[in-house]
Design an enzyme around this catalytic site. Structure first.
Site, PDB file in Angstrom:
ATOM      1  N   TYR A  44       1.287  -1.285   0.394  1.00  0.00           N
ATOM      2  CA  TYR A  44       0.252   0.127  -0.027  1.00  0.00           C
ATOM      3  C   TYR A  44       0.928   1.160  -0.362  1.00  0.00           C
ATOM      4  CZ  TYR A  44      -3.609  -3.566   2.112  1.00  0.00           C
ATOM      5  OH  TYR A  44      -4.550  -4.404   1.983  1.00  0.00           O
ATOM      6  N   HIS A  75       0.953 -11.227   2.508  1.00  0.00           N
ATOM      7  CA  HIS A  75      -0.665 -11.162   1.922  1.00  0.00           C
ATOM      8  C   HIS A  75      -1.298 -11.628   0.889  1.00  0.00           C
ATOM      9  CE1 HIS A  75      -1.466  -6.547   0.596  1.00  0.00           C
ATOM     10  NE2 HIS A  75      -2.368  -7.960  -0.199  1.00  0.00           N
TER      11      HIS A  75
HETATM   12  N1  LIG Z   1      -5.414  -8.558   2.179  1.00  0.00           N
HETATM   13  C1  LIG Z   1      -5.634  -8.468   0.560  1.00  0.00           C
HETATM   14  O1  LIG Z   1      -4.853  -9.086  -0.431  1.00  0.00           O
HETATM   15  C2  LIG Z   1      -6.596  -7.229   0.145  1.00  0.00           C
HETATM   16  C3  LIG Z   1      -7.480  -7.078  -0.583  1.00  0.00           C
HETATM   17  C4  LIG Z   1      -8.533  -5.336  -0.874  1.00  0.00           C
HETATM   18  C5  LIG Z   1      -8.435  -4.616   0.398  1.00  0.00           C
HETATM   19  N2  LIG Z   1      -7.696  -5.750   1.799  1.00  0.00           N
HETATM   20  C6  LIG Z   1      -8.126  -4.611   2.585  1.00  0.00           C
HETATM   21  O2  LIG Z   1      -8.924  -4.373   2.676  1.00  0.00           O
HETATM   22  C7  LIG Z   1      -9.689  -2.705   3.438  1.00  0.00           C
HETATM   23  C8  LIG Z   1     -10.982  -1.754   2.670  1.00  0.00           C
HETATM   24  O3  LIG Z   1     -11.402  -2.469   1.657  1.00  0.00           O
HETATM   25  P1  LIG Z   1     -10.945  -1.380   0.210  1.00  0.00           P
HETATM   26  O4  LIG Z   1     -10.837  -0.228   0.649  1.00  0.00           O
HETATM   27  O5  LIG Z   1     -10.661  -2.233  -0.915  1.00  0.00           O
HETATM   28  O6  LIG Z   1     -12.734  -1.146   0.004  1.00  0.00           O
HETATM   29  P2  LIG Z   1     -14.332  -0.972   0.915  1.00  0.00           P
HETATM   30  O7  LIG Z   1     -13.230  -0.612   2.667  1.00  0.00           O
HETATM   31  O8  LIG Z   1     -15.282  -2.215   1.020  1.00  0.00           O
HETATM   32  O9  LIG Z   1     -15.285   0.580   0.017  1.00  0.00           O
HETATM   33  C9  LIG Z   1     -14.257   1.451   0.162  1.00  0.00           C
HETATM   34  C10 LIG Z   1     -14.619   2.374  -0.637  1.00  0.00           C
HETATM   35  O10 LIG Z   1     -15.820   2.960   0.693  1.00  0.00           O
HETATM   36  C11 LIG Z   1     -15.960   3.737   1.027  1.00  0.00           C
HETATM   37  N3  LIG Z   1     -17.034   4.105   2.285  1.00  0.00           N
HETATM   38  C12 LIG Z   1     -16.664   3.575   3.535  1.00  0.00           C
HETATM   39  N4  LIG Z   1     -17.665   3.736   3.768  1.00  0.00           N
HETATM   40  C13 LIG Z   1     -18.648   4.463   3.334  1.00  0.00           C
HETATM   41  C14 LIG Z   1     -19.656   5.028   4.075  1.00  0.00           C
HETATM   42  N5  LIG Z   1     -20.090   4.646   5.317  1.00  0.00           N
HETATM   43  N6  LIG Z   1     -20.203   5.738   3.054  1.00  0.00           N
HETATM   44  C15 LIG Z   1     -20.434   5.335   1.672  1.00  0.00           C
HETATM   45  N7  LIG Z   1     -19.066   4.885   0.859  1.00  0.00           N
HETATM   46  C16 LIG Z   1     -18.286   5.026   1.986  1.00  0.00           C
HETATM   47  C17 LIG Z   1     -14.636   4.481   0.633  1.00  0.00           C
HETATM   48  O11 LIG Z   1     -15.091   5.914   0.802  1.00  0.00           O
HETATM   49  P3  LIG Z   1     -13.866   7.021   1.701  1.00  0.00           P
HETATM   50  O12 LIG Z   1     -12.682   6.790   1.550  1.00  0.00           O
HETATM   51  O13 LIG Z   1     -14.121   8.619   0.823  1.00  0.00           O
HETATM   52  O14 LIG Z   1     -14.761   7.089   2.771  1.00  0.00           O
HETATM   53  C18 LIG Z   1     -14.491   4.023  -0.403  1.00  0.00           C
HETATM   54  O15 LIG Z   1     -14.600   5.100  -1.612  1.00  0.00           O
HETATM   55  C19 LIG Z   1      -8.598  -2.039   2.349  1.00  0.00           C
HETATM   56  O16 LIG Z   1      -7.972  -0.576   3.123  1.00  0.00           O
HETATM   57  C20 LIG Z   1      -6.850  -3.021   2.881  1.00  0.00           C
HETATM   58  O17 LIG Z   1      -6.543  -2.257   4.124  1.00  0.00           O
HETATM   59  C21 LIG Z   1      -7.160  -6.321   1.480  1.00  0.00           C
END
Ligand SMILES: NC(=O)c1ccc[n+]([C@@H]2O[C@H](COP(=O)([O-])OP(=O)(O)OC[C@H]3O[C@@H](n4cnc5c(N)ncnc54)[C@H](OP(=O)(O)O)[C@@H]3O)[C@@H](O)[C@H]2O)c1
Length: 252
Positions: free
Chosen positions: A36, A94
C-alpha cells in the site's frame, strides 16, 4: 487474537490525519501492507493519536517479494522502520505466491515472531489446502480474505470456525459496489440505515468474522464503526446470502 468487529483498512489512505481521526473516533485495529506504500503514513497517524500504542492492534503484510527466507527479516524490519514501531501485532503473508514457500517462508516468519518483531502471524488470500499446509509451521492467528455481499466463501469461513481463528473480511463494501445492489438498498431503506451499514452489519453477523472497511471522512469512519451494532434479522441475512455472487475484486 481478539480483534474488534470493525477496524480500519488503509489501502489508498495517504494522509496521516485520516489515521489519527480514526483512532480518535475509536478504531483500535489498523491494517496496512507493504504494497500500500503507506506504512509511514499509518505510523505517523498512530504517533499523533492520543491513544497508547499498547491499546492498538497494528497489522502489516509482507508482499510477495519479501517472502523468501532471507528476505523476511529485512522486509519486516523495513516495515517496522516505516511504521516507527518496535513490533506489529499481526504480520501477514499477503498472498501465497511470488517467493512464498511454506517450508521456507513460514519458519522465517516464526523466527521474527519469536524475536519479538511481530506478536502473531496471519495469512491472507489462502485456499483451504494452503491453510492446512501453513498450520504445520505456524499458529495462524487470522486469515484475511475478500468477504462482502457480492463475494464470500463458506469454505474459508468453515476453516476459521474449525480451527478457531478470526476471519478478517476485506473490502466489506466491495469498494463501493454494494451501494447499488438492490437487496442491500431495500434492506437499508426498510431499516432507515445506509447500504454501507447493512453490508458491514451483514459481514460481522458471522462468527468469527471481523472487518476492515476503508474510509476517509470522519462521517464514514464513525458510521462504519457504529454499523456493527446494527443487528440484522435472520431473514435479512438470508436475503443477502441469496444475492448472486460476482467475480472476486482481487483475484490472484
Ligand atoms: N489482503 C488483501 O489482499 C486485501 C485486498 C484488498 C483490500 N484489503 C484491505 O481491505 C480494506 C478495505 O477494502 P477496500 O479499500 O477495497 O474497500 P471497501 O472498504 O469495501 O470500500 C471502501 C470505499 O467505500 C467508501 N466508504 C467507506 N465507508 C463508507 C460509508 N459509510 N458510506 C459511503 N461510502 C463509504 C470509501 O470512501 P471514502 O474513502 O471516501 O470514505 C471507499 O471508496 C483495504 O483498505 C485493505 O486494508 C486487503
Amino acid at each position: 487474537m481478539d480483534l474488534p468487529p470493525v477496524g480500519l483498512g488503509t489501502m489508498g489512505i495517504d494522509d496521516e490525519r485520516v489515521v489519527r481521526t480514526a483512532i480518535d473516533a475509536g478504531y483500535r485495529h489498523l491494517d496496512t501492507a507493504q504494497i500500500y506504500d503507506n506504512e509511514a503514513v499509518v505510523g505517523a497517524g498512530i504517533d499523533a493519536a492520543a491513544v497508547d500504542r499498547s491499546d492498538l492492534l497494528v497489522a502489516t503484510k509482507l508482499w510477495v517479494d519479501s517472502l523468501g527466507p532471507s528476505a523476511v527479516r529485512p522486509g519486516t524490519a523495513a516495515s517496522l522502520d516505516r511504521l516507527g514501531l518496535d513490533a506489529v501485532d499481526l504480520l501477514y503473508v499477503h498472498r501465497p505466491r511470488g517467493d512464498y514457500d511454506p517450508e521456507e517462508t513460514l519458519p522465517a516468519i516464526e523466527a521474527v515472531r519469536e524475536d519479538g518483531l511481530a506478536r502473531h502471524v496471519g495469512v491472507s488470500n489462502f485456499e483451504p489446502e494452503q491453510l492446512a499446509a501453513a498450520r504445520e509451521y505456524v499458529d495462524i492467528a487470522a486469515h484475511q480474505v475478500e468477504f462482502h455481499p457480492l463475494y464470500w466463501r463458506e469454505d474459508l469461513l468453515a476453516d476459521a470456525r474449525a480451527n478457531g481463528y478470526p476471519l478478517v473480511a476485506y473490502s466489506p463494501l466491495a469498494g463501493g459496489r454494494v451501494f447499488d445492489e438492490p437487496v442491500i438498498r431495500d434492506i437499508a431503506e426498510r431499516r432507515d440505515a445506509s447500504p454501507a451499514a447493512v453490508s458491514i452489519a451483514w459481514v460481522t453477523s458471522y462468527e468469527p468474522v471481523v472487518t476492515i472497511p476503508k474510509a476517509s471522512s470522519r462521517a464514514h469512519l464513525e458510521a462504519n464503526l457504529a454499523a456493527a451494532e446494527l443487528e440484522l434479522a435472520d431473514a435479512e441475512i438470508e436475503r443477502i446470502e441469496g444475492i448472486d455472487r460476482e467475480e472476486e475484486l482481487f483475484p490472484e
